[in-house]
Write a protein that holds these residues in place. Structure first.
Motif, short mmCIF file in Angstrom:
data_model
loop_
_atom_site.label_atom_id
_atom_site.label_comp_id
_atom_site.label_asym_id
_atom_site.label_seq_id
_atom_site.Cartn_x
_atom_site.Cartn_y
_atom_site.Cartn_z
N ILE A 146 0.83 -1.20 0.00
CA ILE A 146 0.00 0.00 0.00
C ILE A 146 0.87 1.26 0.00
O ILE A 146 0.59 2.24 -0.70
N ILE A 147 1.95 1.21 0.77
CA ILE A 147 2.84 2.36 0.87
C ILE A 147 3.51 2.66 -0.47
O ILE A 147 3.57 3.81 -0.91
N THR A 148 4.02 1.63 -1.14
CA THR A 148 4.68 1.88 -2.42
C THR A 148 3.68 2.36 -3.47
O THR A 148 4.03 3.15 -4.34
N ASP A 149 2.42 1.90 -3.39
CA ASP A 149 1.38 2.44 -4.27
C ASP A 149 1.21 3.94 -4.05
O ASP A 149 1.05 4.72 -5.00
N MET A 150 1.23 4.35 -2.78
CA MET A 150 1.11 5.78 -2.46
C MET A 150 2.30 6.56 -2.99
O MET A 150 2.14 7.68 -3.50
N PHE A 151 3.50 6.01 -2.84
CA PHE A 151 4.70 6.68 -3.36
C PHE A 151 4.51 7.00 -4.85
O PHE A 151 4.72 8.13 -5.30
N ALA A 152 4.14 5.97 -5.61
CA ALA A 152 4.04 6.12 -7.07
C ALA A 152 2.92 7.10 -7.44
O ALA A 152 3.10 7.98 -8.32
N LEU A 188 16.23 4.55 10.84
CA LEU A 188 16.91 4.55 9.55
C LEU A 188 16.82 3.18 8.88
O LEU A 188 16.75 3.09 7.64
N ALA A 189 16.80 2.11 9.67
CA ALA A 189 16.62 0.77 9.10
C ALA A 189 15.23 0.64 8.49
O ALA A 189 15.06 0.04 7.42
N ASN A 190 14.22 1.20 9.16
CA ASN A 190 12.88 1.23 8.56
C ASN A 190 12.90 2.02 7.26
O ASN A 190 12.31 1.61 6.26
N GLY A 191 13.58 3.17 7.28
CA GLY A 191 13.68 3.99 6.08
C GLY A 191 14.30 3.22 4.93
O GLY A 191 13.83 3.28 3.78
N VAL A 237 12.78 2.21 1.16
CA VAL A 237 13.50 2.47 -0.09
C VAL A 237 13.65 1.18 -0.88
O VAL A 237 13.44 1.15 -2.10
N GLU A 238 14.02 0.09 -0.21
CA GLU A 238 14.17 -1.20 -0.88
C GLU A 238 12.84 -1.64 -1.50
O GLU A 238 12.81 -2.17 -2.63
N ALA A 239 11.74 -1.43 -0.78
CA ALA A 239 10.42 -1.82 -1.31
C ALA A 239 10.07 -0.98 -2.54
O ALA A 239 9.49 -1.49 -3.51
N ALA A 240 10.43 0.30 -2.51
CA ALA A 240 10.15 1.17 -3.66
C ALA A 240 10.97 0.73 -4.87
O ALA A 240 10.45 0.68 -6.00
N ILE A 241 12.23 0.42 -4.65
CA ILE A 241 13.09 -0.03 -5.75
C ILE A 241 12.56 -1.36 -6.31
O ILE A 241 12.52 -1.55 -7.53
N GLU A 281 26.08 5.67 -0.61
CA GLU A 281 27.00 4.55 -0.79
C GLU A 281 26.28 3.21 -0.94
O GLU A 281 26.70 2.37 -1.73
N HIS A 282 25.21 2.99 -0.17
CA HIS A 282 24.51 1.70 -0.25
C HIS A 282 23.50 1.67 -1.39
O HIS A 282 23.46 0.71 -2.16
N PHE A 283 22.68 2.73 -1.48
CA PHE A 283 21.63 2.73 -2.50
C PHE A 283 22.07 3.38 -3.82
O PHE A 283 21.35 3.30 -4.81
N GLY A 284 23.20 4.04 -3.82
CA GLY A 284 23.71 4.61 -5.06
C GLY A 284 22.92 5.79 -5.56
O GLY A 284 22.93 6.08 -6.77
N ALA A 285 22.23 6.49 -4.66
CA ALA A 285 21.47 7.67 -5.08
C ALA A 285 22.44 8.74 -5.60
O ALA A 285 23.49 8.98 -5.01
N LYS A 286 22.05 9.39 -6.69
CA LYS A 286 22.92 10.40 -7.31
C LYS A 286 22.50 11.83 -6.99
O LYS A 286 23.32 12.75 -6.98
N ASN A 287 21.22 12.03 -6.73
CA ASN A 287 20.69 13.36 -6.45
C ASN A 287 21.05 13.76 -5.02
O ASN A 287 20.67 13.06 -4.07
N PRO A 288 21.77 14.87 -4.81
CA PRO A 288 22.09 15.29 -3.44
C PRO A 288 20.87 15.41 -2.52
O PRO A 288 20.99 15.20 -1.31
#
Length: 539
Positions: free
Chosen positions: A200-206, A240-243, A247-251, A294-301
């Motif tokens: 449900i959460i990832t549906d809301m994200f999108a 932060l582990a929840n966060g 992120v993993e669920a969104a990916i 470093e872990h997720f490889g996000a490029k946007n500051p």
């Protein structure tokens, strides 16, 4: 006179229960021992790793948003409180919902008896949401909603109410808390099994990314874990582990990390240990920035920035000598400001007794305003930077956080750690140790186990009119009688279909609320497909 050794300092300044692990004096040698490098560990404000804050000008450019959490009885009663707060200088609204709304039951459900409007406002339908925000321009203010299991429904209600008021929904700004993982850990207002709740959460994200782009679709919360008794390091590590799990669920749902991460926000507790709290916020920013880059490889500051709201610690408020809570709240709020919060709620001094009165709410807001306009705390960005003690404490917390995250990895990740009850057990153990220290007198709570008085004068408290529950029940029943039954049935069937076939749930939920389906009816439609979560017993 002898050299400035620790024993002399300890004799002059006896250790308290909150600093027993700290040295009496910190020197440059402590930073050298840590390998402290100002360039890499601190940088400048607004620069990676954001230890010093996410904005280069911080409060010199814009003050934090002063939110006051409020909600009581029915929508009209809460609407009056919101207008009172806005008239007194609140910059954003923060909505508290009653327990039935939080767990997906309507006000006339037998499960709701005696709870309607008691710990927040009762919202059953689009009509209630319109009454809640009557006369308040939703596209010109920011609204935070403390809602989790039913967050998708409440966001849909908010968007629908804004549409009916003629607001541009793409300009809506605010947050739904929507952090269900901490519900399984510490708070308990869950509905669905964990993995369905994540869907449900990832549906809301999108959906929100396309339709309400300025809306924060999750506020990942450490607040309630701290209220349940966690340590500062546990609060940061588990939050932060929840966060990372979201992120993993969104990916996994094929969402781009750099589209999702900039809309993530966090919610932390400001507790009693003033300097530890300042260090905690600085530590959290640094760990999150490193994790995202470093872990997720996000490029946007912007994906590396930890943006957070803070609330002062409700669990530290005492029913004894409640005026002492004003001092506690002021110190906690100052720690949040010096730690770089973007948004802040200050508790009313009477909240250990009841929902806050208008006087208590005004005093809480004035506390923030005095810090902002009189204390000078907003003038300098991260004024503690370079402090031997603060930098040592920030680094120690970082080490403790990373060690806890390694333990989470050994459990198989945060979802597995929650399902096994490991996270819950760690918090319960910390809570037990603290309560034992209070009961033994080792830890001091002023006015409770020291500096007490025999006769406690009473203070006026907020009382919810018992008639409000009856009126709310009558409203929801009357709504069911006059709505378009055929349209209502089709909309609920669509919610069930989307739940079964994996289609994004948000369009179906929005259609349902606009068809005047109630919160309880929509939640029940998803219950039929997803089932309910059964709590594991933690021993």
């Amino acid at each position: 006179m002898c050299d400035h050794c620790s024993p002399c300092y300890t004799a002059q300044f006896p250790m308290t229960d909150q600093n027993k692990q700290d040295k009496a004096v910190y020197t440059p040698a402590d930073l050298e021992a840590l390998g402290f490098d100002p360039e890499t560990d601190l940088g400048f404000p607004g620069e990676y790793p954001f230890t010093r804050g996410i904005q280069p000008t911080m409060y010199r450019g814009r003050l934090w948003t002063m939110r006051q959490y409020a909600g009581m009885g029915d929508a009209e009663e809460s609407n009056r409180r919101y207008k009172f707060l806005l008239a007194n200088g609140t910059a954003g609204l923060s909505v508290a919902f009653d327990l039935p709304t939080q767990i997906g039951y309507d006000s006339d459900d037998p499960m709701s008896m005696g709870e309607v409007g008691k710990v927040g406002v009762a919202i059953d339908s689009l009509e209630d949401m319109e009454r809640l925000f009557d006369g308040i321009p939703l596209d010109k203010i920011s609204t935070s909603m403390t809602i989790n299991a039913t967050a998708s429904i409440l966001l849909a209600l908010y968007v629908a109410a804004a549409r009916r008021a003629g607001a541009d929904t793409r300009k809506l700004s605010g947050t739904v808390q929507n952090d269900v993982l901490k519900e399984y850990i510490a708070r308990g207002t869950y509905i669905y099994p964990v993995r369905h709740a994540l869907r449900i959460i990832t549906d809301m994200f999108a959906w929100a990314n396309e339709h309400v782009p300025d809306w924060n679709t999750i506020s990942i919360s450490g607040y309630h874990m701290r209220e349940a008794g966690s340590t500062a390091a546990q609060e940061v590590a588990f939050t932060l582990a929840n966060g990372a799990t979201y992120v993993e669920a969104a990916i996994a749902a094929s969402l781009d990390v750099d589209r999702i991460a900039p809309r993530l926000s966090f919610f932390f507790n400001a507790h009693n240990n003033f300097l530890e709290e300042v260090a905690k916020f600085r530590c959290a920013r640094r760990v999150w920035a490193q994790m995202m880059r470093e872990h997720f490889g996000a490029k946007n500051p912007r994906s590396w920035m930890l943006r957070f709201h803070t609330q002062t610690a409700g669990s530290t408020l005492t029913a004894q000598q409640p005026e002492n809570n004003i001092v506690r709240t002021a110190l906690q709020a100052l720690a949040a400001v010096l730690g770089g919060t973007q948004s802040l709620h200050t508790n009313g001094f009477d909240e250990a007794l009841a929902l806050p009165t208008e006087e208590a709410a005004r005093t809480a807001l004035r506390t923030q305003q005095i810090i902002a306009y009189e204390s000078g705390a907003a003038q300098t960005i991260d004024p503690f930077a370079g402090s031997y003690y603060i930098e040592s404490l920030t680094a120690k917390l970082e080490r403790d956080v990373l060690a806890l995250q390694e333990q989470i990895a050994q459990q198989g990740g945060m979802l597995a750690a929650i399902e096994k009850g490991w996270v819950q057990s760690e918090i319960q153990n910390a809570a037990y140790e603290y309560q034992r220290s209070v009961d033994s007198g080792e830890a001091t709570v002023v006015g409770v186990n020291r500096f007490t008085r025999d006769n406690e004068p009473g203070v006026p408290i907020q009382r919810i009119d018992e008639e409000l529950e009856r009126k709310q029940i009558e409203r929801v029943r009357a709504l069911r009688m006059r709505r378009d039954a055929a349209r209502w049935q089709v909309s609920l069937d669509r919610v069930r279909d989307h739940a079964r076939n994996g289609a994004n749930l948000m369009p179906a939920i929005l259609e349902a609320v606009e068809s005047y389906a109630t919160v309880g009816e929509i939640a029940s439609a998803m219950r039929e497909v997803f089932g309910e979560y059964e709590e594991s017993v933690v021993i």
